[in-house]
Design a protein around this motif. Structure first.
Motif, PDB file in Angstrom:
ATOM      1  N   ASN A 213     -80.781 -51.026  18.111  1.00  0.00           N
ATOM      2  CA  ASN A 213     -80.668 -51.602  16.769  1.00  0.00           C
ATOM      3  C   ASN A 213     -79.421 -52.474  16.667  1.00  0.00           C
ATOM      4  OD1 ASN A 213     -82.982 -50.376  15.942  1.00  0.00           O
ATOM      5  ND2 ASN A 213     -81.966 -48.656  14.954  1.00  0.00           N
ATOM      6  N   ALA A 214     -78.331 -52.038  17.257  1.00  0.00           N
ATOM      7  CA  ALA A 214     -77.104 -52.830  17.216  1.00  0.00           C
ATOM      8  C   ALA A 214     -77.303 -54.149  17.963  1.00  0.00           C
ATOM      9  CB  ALA A 214     -75.947 -52.050  17.821  1.00  0.00           C
ATOM     10  N   MET A 215     -77.993 -54.097  19.104  1.00  0.00           N
ATOM     11  CA  MET A 215     -78.258 -55.318  19.857  1.00  0.00           C
ATOM     12  C   MET A 215     -79.169 -56.225  19.045  1.00  0.00           C
ATOM     13  SD  MET A 215     -78.527 -54.074  23.865  1.00  0.00           S
ATOM     14  CE  MET A 215     -80.259 -54.081  23.768  1.00  0.00           C
ATOM     15  N   SER A 216     -80.155 -55.657  18.392  1.00  0.00           N
ATOM     16  CA  SER A 216     -81.065 -56.466  17.594  1.00  0.00           C
ATOM     17  C   SER A 216     -80.312 -57.149  16.463  1.00  0.00           C
ATOM     18  CB  SER A 216     -82.186 -55.597  17.019  1.00  0.00           C
ATOM     19  OG  SER A 216     -82.947 -55.051  18.058  1.00  0.00           O
ATOM     20  N   ALA A 217     -79.392 -56.449  15.833  1.00  0.00           N
ATOM     21  CA  ALA A 217     -78.605 -57.037  14.756  1.00  0.00           C
ATOM     22  C   ALA A 217     -77.741 -58.167  15.286  1.00  0.00           C
ATOM     23  CB  ALA A 217     -77.749 -55.962  14.089  1.00  0.00           C
ATOM     24  N   ALA A 218     -77.140 -57.968  16.455  1.00  0.00           N
ATOM     25  CA  ALA A 218     -76.312 -59.014  17.058  1.00  0.00           C
ATOM     26  C   ALA A 218     -77.165 -60.220  17.433  1.00  0.00           C
ATOM     27  CB  ALA A 218     -75.585 -58.461  18.281  1.00  0.00           C
ATOM     28  N   GLU A 219     -78.348 -59.937  17.971  1.00  0.00           N
ATOM     29  CA  GLU A 219     -79.240 -61.030  18.331  1.00  0.00           C
ATOM     30  C   GLU A 219     -79.682 -61.795  17.095  1.00  0.00           C
ATOM     31  OE1 GLU A 219     -82.431 -59.249  20.492  1.00  0.00           O
ATOM     32  OE2 GLU A 219     -81.203 -58.861  22.261  1.00  0.00           O
ATOM     33  N   MET A 220     -79.985 -61.073  16.016  1.00  0.00           N
ATOM     34  CA  MET A 220     -80.397 -61.737  14.778  1.00  0.00           C
ATOM     35  C   MET A 220     -79.259 -62.602  14.237  1.00  0.00           C
ATOM     36  SD  MET A 220     -82.659 -58.725  12.956  1.00  0.00           S
ATOM     37  CE  MET A 220     -82.350 -59.337  11.345  1.00  0.00           C
ATOM     38  N   GLU A 221     -78.056 -62.095  14.306  1.00  0.00           N
ATOM     39  CA  GLU A 221     -76.909 -62.866  13.830  1.00  0.00           C
ATOM     40  C   GLU A 221     -76.753 -64.144  14.657  1.00  0.00           C
ATOM     41  OE1 GLU A 221     -72.124 -62.279  13.517  1.00  0.00           O
ATOM     42  OE2 GLU A 221     -73.402 -60.527  13.155  1.00  0.00           O
ATOM     43  N   ARG A 222     -76.943 -64.018  15.971  1.00  0.00           N
ATOM     44  CA  ARG A 222     -76.843 -65.191  16.846  1.00  0.00           C
ATOM     45  C   ARG A 222     -77.934 -66.198  16.506  1.00  0.00           C
ATOM     46  NH1 ARG A 222     -79.590 -66.539  21.002  1.00  0.00           N
ATOM     47  NH2 ARG A 222     -80.432 -64.471  21.390  1.00  0.00           N
ATOM     48  N   VAL A 223     -79.163 -65.727  16.268  1.00  0.00           N
ATOM     49  CA  VAL A 223     -80.277 -66.629  15.940  1.00  0.00           C
ATOM     50  C   VAL A 223     -79.991 -67.351  14.635  1.00  0.00           C
ATOM     51  CG1 VAL A 223     -82.702 -66.659  15.248  1.00  0.00           C
ATOM     52  CG2 VAL A 223     -81.994 -65.359  17.267  1.00  0.00           C
ATOM     53  N   PHE A 224     -79.531 -66.612  13.627  1.00  0.00           N
ATOM     54  CA  PHE A 224     -79.233 -67.251  12.338  1.00  0.00           C
ATOM     55  C   PHE A 224     -78.075 -68.247  12.484  1.00  0.00           C
ATOM     56  CE2 PHE A 224     -81.210 -63.388  10.252  1.00  0.00           C
ATOM     57  CZ  PHE A 224     -82.333 -64.080   9.837  1.00  0.00           C
ATOM     58  N   SER A 225     -77.107 -67.874  13.298  1.00  0.00           N
ATOM     59  CA  SER A 225     -75.971 -68.770  13.541  1.00  0.00           C
ATOM     60  C   SER A 225     -76.439 -70.042  14.228  1.00  0.00           C
ATOM     61  CB  SER A 225     -74.926 -68.045  14.372  1.00  0.00           C
ATOM     62  OG  SER A 225     -73.907 -68.924  14.743  1.00  0.00           O
ATOM     63  N   ASP A 226     -77.292 -69.887  15.242  1.00  0.00           N
ATOM     64  CA  ASP A 226     -77.818 -71.051  15.945  1.00  0.00           C
ATOM     65  C   ASP A 226     -78.664 -71.918  15.028  1.00  0.00           C
ATOM     66  OD1 ASP A 226     -76.569 -70.167  18.234  1.00  0.00           O
ATOM     67  OD2 ASP A 226     -78.400 -69.391  19.195  1.00  0.00           O
ATOM     68  N   ALA A 227     -79.447 -71.275  14.185  1.00  0.00           N
ATOM     69  CA  ALA A 227     -80.304 -72.023  13.256  1.00  0.00           C
ATOM     70  C   ALA A 227     -79.470 -72.795  12.244  1.00  0.00           C
ATOM     71  CB  ALA A 227     -81.245 -71.078  12.531  1.00  0.00           C
ATOM     72  N   SER A 228     -78.401 -72.173  11.781  1.00  0.00           N
ATOM     73  CA  SER A 228     -77.557 -72.882  10.792  1.00  0.00           C
ATOM     74  C   SER A 228     -76.822 -74.042  11.460  1.00  0.00           C
ATOM     75  CB  SER A 228     -76.577 -71.927  10.131  1.00  0.00           C
ATOM     76  OG  SER A 228     -75.639 -71.457  11.080  1.00  0.00           O
ATOM     77  N   LYS A 229     -76.486 -73.938  12.729  1.00  0.00           N
ATOM     78  CA  LYS A 229     -75.828 -75.040  13.439  1.00  0.00           C
ATOM     79  C   LYS A 229     -76.789 -76.197  13.659  1.00  0.00           C
ATOM     80  CE  LYS A 229     -72.514 -72.165  15.912  1.00  0.00           C
ATOM     81  NZ  LYS A 229     -72.159 -71.616  17.213  1.00  0.00           N
ATOM     82  N   GLN A 230     -78.067 -75.871  13.915  1.00  0.00           N
ATOM     83  CA  GLN A 230     -79.054 -76.936  14.155  1.00  0.00           C
ATOM     84  C   GLN A 230     -79.330 -77.720  12.884  1.00  0.00           C
ATOM     85  OE1 GLN A 230     -82.455 -75.015  15.873  1.00  0.00           O
ATOM     86  NE2 GLN A 230     -81.467 -74.728  17.880  1.00  0.00           N
ATOM     87  N   LYS A 231     -79.257 -77.081  11.730  1.00  0.00           N
ATOM     88  CA  LYS A 231     -79.492 -77.780  10.468  1.00  0.00           C
ATOM     89  C   LYS A 231     -78.358 -78.728  10.149  1.00  0.00           C
ATOM     90  CE  LYS A 231     -82.490 -75.195   7.516  1.00  0.00           C
ATOM     91  NZ  LYS A 231     -82.619 -74.465   6.302  1.00  0.00           N
ATOM     92  N   ALA A 232     -77.187 -78.353  10.573  1.00  0.00           N
ATOM     93  CA  ALA A 232     -76.024 -79.174  10.205  1.00  0.00           C
ATOM     94  C   ALA A 232     -75.913 -80.424  11.007  1.00  0.00           C
ATOM     95  CB  ALA A 232     -74.758 -78.354  10.400  1.00  0.00           C
TER      96      ALA A 232
END
Length: 180
Positions: free
Chosen positions: A161-180
């Motif tokens: 679960n901790a890895m999944s949360a970290a992975e989700m945070e990375r995905v959201f971070s990557d997605a927000s960088k691509q929008k910018a």
């Protein structure tokens, strides 16, 4: 949460200030009140209530509390296992295991009638009790091992679960960088 029904009375009494005839056929019989058991009352036997510093019906667990339970099981199993071997002193005081099965001879209990029979029954009870204590110790060890496996699975799931949360945070971070 449900209401505490342990404070309700054990009986319900309905008083009727005016006696009412029960049937017209028996005019001398009157109903002036009713007493009945309160079936809605909850009864909590005090022997089943948790004492001071006891967890009671707690159902939340974490790795630390599971480890405490494992230690508790193993310490009790160790104690019972040792006792099952130390209780041989009882058998020794009865003349040892060799005298219990002797069909004739002097019993460690004396020479009164049926002394040998009583010694044989005592030996049988001793052997059964000793084996049951050993079985209980083995069952406690088995429960501790099963609980250890549950704890390991719990910790593995927590890591996943901790890895999944970290992975989700990375995905959201990557997605927000691509929008910018």
């Amino acid at each position: 949460m449900t209401e505490d029904r342990a404070q309700q009375p054990e009986e319900i009494r309905l008083d009727n200030p005016i006696p009412v005839p029960i049937t017209p056929l028996v005019p001398t019989m009157h109903l002036d009140g009713v007493t009945m058991d309160n079936v809605n009352r909850a009864d909590r036997p005090t022997a089943l209530m948790p004492g001071a510093n006891e967890a009671g019906a707690r159902t939340e667990w974490d790795a630390t509390s599971l480890e405490e339970a494992i230690r508790w099981l193993e310490s009790h199993a160790d104690f019972l296992h040792k006792q099952s071997y130390q209780m041989v002193e009882i058998q020794d005081r009865m003349g040892g295991s060799a005298t219990a099965g002797m069909p004739t001879g002097t019993s460690p209990l004396g020479t009164f009638p049926r002394a040998q029979d009583l010694a044989t029954k005592h030996s049988s009870l001793f052997t059964t009790t000793q084996q049951n204590v050993r079985n209980l110790a083995a069952d406690l060890y088995q429960a501790a091992n099963a609980l250890r496996e549950v704890k390991e699975n719990y910790e593995t799931a927590e890591r996943a679960n901790a890895m999944s949360a970290a992975e989700m945070e990375r995905v959201f971070s990557d997605a927000s960088k691509q929008k910018a």
